[in-house]
Motif scaffolding. Sequence first.
Motif, PDB file in Angstrom:
ATOM      1  N   MET A   1       0.834  -1.194   0.000  1.00  0.00           N
ATOM      2  CA  MET A   1       0.000   0.000   0.000  1.00  0.00           C
ATOM      3  C   MET A   1       0.868   1.244   0.000  1.00  0.00           C
ATOM      4  SD  MET A   1      -2.414   1.513   2.999  1.00  0.00           S
ATOM      5  CE  MET A   1      -3.822   0.835   2.202  1.00  0.00           C
ATOM      6  N   ASP A 113      -5.054  -0.064  -2.506  1.00  0.00           N
ATOM      7  CA  ASP A 113      -3.663   0.066  -2.962  1.00  0.00           C
ATOM      8  C   ASP A 113      -3.068   1.390  -2.501  1.00  0.00           C
ATOM      9  OD1 ASP A 113      -3.989  -2.268  -4.355  1.00  0.00           O
ATOM     10  OD2 ASP A 113      -4.619  -1.231  -6.204  1.00  0.00           O
ATOM     11  N   ARG A 114      -3.969   2.362  -2.308  1.00  0.00           N
ATOM     12  CA  ARG A 114      -3.460   3.701  -2.068  1.00  0.00           C
ATOM     13  C   ARG A 114      -4.430   4.526  -1.228  1.00  0.00           C
ATOM     14  NH1 ARG A 114      -0.555   7.375  -6.647  1.00  0.00           N
ATOM     15  NH2 ARG A 114       0.271   8.790  -5.109  1.00  0.00           N
TER      16      ARG A 114
END
Length: 276
Positions: A1, A113-114
């Motif tokens: 991440m 993921d972010r």
Amino acid sequence: MRADILTIFPGFFRGPLEHGITRRACEMGLATIEVHDLREFTHDKHRTVDDRPFGGGEGMVLKPEPLFECLESLGLAPREERIAGRAKQSVILLSAQGQRFTQKVAAELAALDRIVLICGRYEGVDERVADFLADRELSIGDYVLSGGEMAAAVVIEAVTRLLPGALGNEASARQESFTAQAEKKKIEGADSTCGSGGLLDYPHYTRPAEFVGMNVPEVLLSGNHEEIRRWRHQRALEKTLRNRPDLLDGAQLSDEDNKLLAAIRERWAAQAESPD
Ligand code: SAH
């Protein structure tokens, strides 16, 4: 991440990010955390990030331009894609007016993921940031902080420790306070014998078994795993009833649990009647 933090106090994060599991998660490559100084996205001599509120009133407000420009530089997916869940990204404004940040939200964020965390200051942030830039507003509790930095550090810590591999021992996460059955299932390899099921965690003890007259509960030294499991579950129920009865509504309770809770309530009522 990957996590990006937007702040006017980048130095704040030197402490929180450089210790414990958050640091380890970064070193192991599970998380990459970038801190962005909003003053670098200003264009005037004084590097101004705040201004007076329209309509009058106390204090200052964080200006929208540095925030929009900084976010633009991060190359995220379009806001509609993020909100629809087609992009596994979320832009979060830390705000006392936000939805409550809970273990459930931490688990949702850990699956992305972010994440981008926007830290407010002063009286808050120009509302156009909440309306057009951020995907959601999160509050870490019903109190007012002076800035979003502490809240962002809380979110980062709660999320990074849920990243697979971060704790070193996946079993640690499954039995902690607030972890509901559904979330536990997502943690690979978890067995469900000890899970908190939405209750608070059970009490933990370590050596010495006797410390200045205070003894560790006998059952924990017995080696009888079934007894230990039952004792821990009872204590988790009792602690939840005492400190956070509101959690019992959302917890997965068996008939046995409900009987135990009734017995605990009776015991307390009896104790209240005879104080010695
Ligand atoms: N006037 C605002 C408080 C501003 S405090 C109000 O009454 O709601 C300044 C900044 O601190 C906020 O912009 C936010 O980023 C942060 N903050 C304050 N309390 C917070 C909380 N409980 N959770 C998350 N962020 C918070």
